[in-house]
Write an enzyme that holds these catalytic residues in place. Sequence first.
Site, PDB file in Angstrom:
ATOM      1  N   ARG A   4      -0.168  -9.145  13.283  1.00 59.88           N
ATOM      2  CA  ARG A   4      -0.731  -8.154  12.347  1.00 59.88           C
ATOM      3  C   ARG A   4      -1.679  -8.813  11.355  1.00 59.88           C
ATOM      4  NH1 ARG A   4       4.567  -5.760  10.038  1.00 59.88           N
ATOM      5  NH2 ARG A   4       3.281  -4.347   8.823  1.00 59.88           N
ATOM      6  N   LYS A  26       0.833  -1.221   0.000  1.00 58.45           N
ATOM      7  CA  LYS A  26       0.000   0.000   0.000  1.00 58.45           C
ATOM      8  C   LYS A  26       0.867   1.271   0.000  1.00 58.45           C
ATOM      9  CE  LYS A  26      -2.014  -1.079   3.864  1.00 58.45           C
ATOM     10  NZ  LYS A  26      -1.304  -2.341   4.149  1.00 58.45           N
ATOM     11  N   ARG A  73      11.590  -6.188   3.766  1.00 59.54           N
ATOM     12  CA  ARG A  73      11.502  -4.715   3.736  1.00 59.54           C
ATOM     13  C   ARG A  73      12.615  -4.085   4.588  1.00 59.54           C
ATOM     14  NH1 ARG A  73       6.004  -1.888   5.095  1.00 59.54           N
ATOM     15  NH2 ARG A  73       6.111  -3.229   6.931  1.00 59.54           N
ATOM     16  N   ARG A 114      -9.280   1.136   9.483  1.00 65.49           N
ATOM     17  CA  ARG A 114      -8.829  -0.243   9.620  1.00 65.49           C
ATOM     18  C   ARG A 114      -9.862  -1.098  10.338  1.00 65.49           C
ATOM     19  NH1 ARG A 114      -3.066   0.435   9.396  1.00 65.49           N
ATOM     20  NH2 ARG A 114      -2.008  -1.552   9.412  1.00 65.49           N
ATOM     21  N   ARG A 119      11.867  -2.677  10.257  1.00 70.97           N
ATOM     22  CA  ARG A 119      10.856  -2.173  11.193  1.00 70.97           C
ATOM     23  C   ARG A 119      10.647  -3.185  12.309  1.00 70.97           C
ATOM     24  NH1 ARG A 119       5.661   0.047   7.915  1.00 70.97           N
ATOM     25  NH2 ARG A 119       4.539  -1.257   9.384  1.00 70.97           N
TER      26      ARG A 119
HETATM   27  P1  AP5 Z   1       4.921  -1.550   1.593  1.00 70.03           P
HETATM   28  O1  AP5 Z   1       4.559  -0.673   0.459  1.00 70.03           O
HETATM   29  O2  AP5 Z   1       5.773  -0.991   2.682  1.00 70.03           O
HETATM   30  O3  AP5 Z   1       3.629  -2.307   2.153  1.00 70.03           O
HETATM   31  P2  AP5 Z   1       2.414  -1.781   3.039  1.00 70.03           P
HETATM   32  O4  AP5 Z   1       1.192  -2.472   2.557  1.00 70.03           O
HETATM   33  O5  AP5 Z   1       2.404  -0.293   3.102  1.00 70.03           O
HETATM   34  O6  AP5 Z   1       2.847  -2.422   4.411  1.00 70.03           O
HETATM   35  P3  AP5 Z   1       2.805  -1.852   5.887  1.00 70.03           P
HETATM   36  O7  AP5 Z   1       3.477  -2.908   6.725  1.00 70.03           O
HETATM   37  O8  AP5 Z   1       3.390  -0.470   5.970  1.00 70.03           O
HETATM   38  O9  AP5 Z   1       1.312  -1.839   6.136  1.00 70.03           O
HETATM   39  P4  AP5 Z   1       0.656  -1.812   7.492  1.00 70.03           P
HETATM   40  O10 AP5 Z   1      -0.749  -1.599   7.103  1.00 70.03           O
HETATM   41  O11 AP5 Z   1       0.931  -2.960   8.362  1.00 70.03           O
HETATM   42  O12 AP5 Z   1       1.427  -0.621   8.215  1.00 70.03           O
HETATM   43  P5  AP5 Z   1       0.964   0.745   8.836  1.00 70.03           P
HETATM   44  O13 AP5 Z   1       2.128   1.634   8.843  1.00 70.03           O
HETATM   45  O14 AP5 Z   1      -0.324   1.229   8.240  1.00 70.03           O
HETATM   46  O15 AP5 Z   1       5.680  -2.821   0.960  1.00 70.03           O
HETATM   47  C1  AP5 Z   1       6.195  -3.849   1.786  1.00 70.03           C
HETATM   48  C2  AP5 Z   1       7.528  -4.337   1.180  1.00 70.03           C
HETATM   49  O16 AP5 Z   1       7.276  -4.924  -0.102  1.00 70.03           O
HETATM   50  C3  AP5 Z   1       8.555  -3.221   0.914  1.00 70.03           C
HETATM   51  O17 AP5 Z   1       9.820  -3.718   1.174  1.00 70.03           O
HETATM   52  C4  AP5 Z   1       8.405  -2.906  -0.578  1.00 70.03           C
HETATM   53  O18 AP5 Z   1       9.588  -2.418  -1.153  1.00 70.03           O
HETATM   54  C5  AP5 Z   1       8.019  -4.274  -1.137  1.00 70.03           C
HETATM   55  N1  AP5 Z   1       7.126  -4.181  -2.294  1.00 70.03           N
HETATM   56  C6  AP5 Z   1       6.073  -3.323  -2.450  1.00 70.03           C
HETATM   57  N2  AP5 Z   1       5.473  -3.555  -3.626  1.00 70.03           N
HETATM   58  C7  AP5 Z   1       6.139  -4.608  -4.202  1.00 70.03           C
HETATM   59  C8  AP5 Z   1       5.980  -5.323  -5.420  1.00 70.03           C
HETATM   60  N3  AP5 Z   1       5.018  -5.014  -6.283  1.00 70.03           N
HETATM   61  N4  AP5 Z   1       6.823  -6.356  -5.675  1.00 70.03           N
HETATM   62  C9  AP5 Z   1       7.811  -6.679  -4.796  1.00 70.03           C
HETATM   63  N5  AP5 Z   1       8.011  -6.033  -3.621  1.00 70.03           N
HETATM   64  C10 AP5 Z   1       7.202  -5.007  -3.344  1.00 70.03           C
HETATM   65  O19 AP5 Z   1       0.564   0.302  10.333  1.00 70.03           O
HETATM   66  C11 AP5 Z   1       1.554  -0.132  11.246  1.00 70.03           C
HETATM   67  C12 AP5 Z   1       0.909  -0.274  12.622  1.00 70.03           C
HETATM   68  O20 AP5 Z   1       0.402   1.006  13.058  1.00 70.03           O
HETATM   69  C13 AP5 Z   1      -0.312  -1.206  12.711  1.00 70.03           C
HETATM   70  O21 AP5 Z   1       0.067  -2.560  12.878  1.00 70.03           O
HETATM   71  C14 AP5 Z   1      -1.046  -0.633  13.938  1.00 70.03           C
HETATM   72  O22 AP5 Z   1      -0.420  -1.043  15.131  1.00 70.03           O
HETATM   73  C15 AP5 Z   1      -0.819   0.871  13.797  1.00 70.03           C
HETATM   74  N6  AP5 Z   1      -1.895   1.527  13.047  1.00 70.03           N
HETATM   75  C16 AP5 Z   1      -1.747   2.301  11.930  1.00 70.03           C
HETATM   76  N7  AP5 Z   1      -2.941   2.745  11.497  1.00 70.03           N
HETATM   77  C17 AP5 Z   1      -3.872   2.248  12.359  1.00 70.03           C
HETATM   78  C18 AP5 Z   1      -5.289   2.324  12.413  1.00 70.03           C
HETATM   79  N8  AP5 Z   1      -5.988   3.011  11.488  1.00 70.03           N
HETATM   80  N9  AP5 Z   1      -5.943   1.660  13.411  1.00 70.03           N
HETATM   81  C19 AP5 Z   1      -5.267   0.968  14.352  1.00 70.03           C
HETATM   82  N10 AP5 Z   1      -3.899   0.840  14.335  1.00 70.03           N
HETATM   83  C20 AP5 Z   1      -3.212   1.470  13.349  1.00 70.03           C
END
Ligand code: AP5
Length: 251
Positions: free
Chosen positions: A201, A41, A157, A118, A190
């Site tokens: 997660r 994402k 990552r 979420r 991370r």
């Molecule tokens: P990346 O683009 O980083 O993936 P992502 O889907 O953004 O993954 P996240 O882990 O950041 O999502 P998340 O939803 O868990 O994290 P968030 O920060 O929102 O890609 C991943 C890897 O793959 C990278 O290395 C990239 O280079 C590679 N890649 C990408 N595309 C590719 C492709 N096409 N082919 C090959 N490789 C590729 O949340 C983190 C934490 O914050 C949560 O667990 C929770 O504790 C808290 N939080 C945040 N928002 C909320 C909310 N709204 N409610 C409650 N808790 C929340």
Amino acid sequence: MSTQSNRAAWFQGGEAECDIKPGARARAFRLVLLGPPGVGKGTQAELLCQSLGTCHLSTGDVFRAASCQNEPSPALKSALDAMRRGELVSDGLVVSMVQERSGCLSCSGGFLLDGFPRTVSQAEALDELLEREGVTIDAVLAYELPLTEIVDRLSGRRTCSKCKAVYHVSARPSLKEGVCDLCGGELIQREDDRPESIRVRMRAYEESTRPLADYYSRNGRLVSVSADGSPEAILERSLKELQARATLSRS
Ligand code: AP5
């Protein structure tokens, strides 16, 4: 000169203003990105923002930026502890954080929400906020990928400790191992990308976030997109879907 805003209004909240104000545009996109952790994402958000000229609003990025504070409030400390374990932060805290930044939702440049909502309760709160701001979501892009590939993306990552640029050890390696191409910062893993946190997660996603697909498909806003292939191929797929919807809504 960079045309990307520093997103100060989103990162700092309150009265903070972005360094670059969005210019007048024929079409401001308002999108939500949905999908399991690690599906890509954040990577798509960056590419979509470059293509559509909109702004990447990630709730996870706000929490990670706040983790650098010397004396976090008890509420923020418990949110950061939950993140480390891979659990969701409480709805109350997340919603009040977005409420404090609701100006970003009515920004004339549009927005791309990543990681929020979420839960169904967060989605309901977002609908109320959007109604108050007088704007609507154009589409919810829901990315899908088999679990084994997601785990590979997450475990490979690496994130820049300074500028937060995202790499992958095999799919998007930096030119020099362990060093950010953009700012020379150290690349780190991370804390919540450890296997035990990834499991938590994924469970939180299945229990709390997957039901959002039903929530958004009921009012026709859900657009499913395969997250298979290169980031550029996924971007092209996403833009085609958005174009098809724009054409449909005009006919
Ligand atoms: P990346 O683009 O980083 O993936 P992502 O889907 O953004 O993954 P996240 O882990 O950041 O999502 P998340 O939803 O868990 O994290 P968030 O920060 O929102 O890609 C991943 C890897 O793959 C990278 O290395 C990239 O280079 C590679 N890649 C990408 N595309 C590719 C492709 N096409 N082919 C090959 N490789 C590729 O949340 C983190 C934490 O914050 C949560 O667990 C929770 O504790 C808290 N939080 C945040 N928002 C909320 C909310 N709204 N409610 C409650 N808790 C929340």
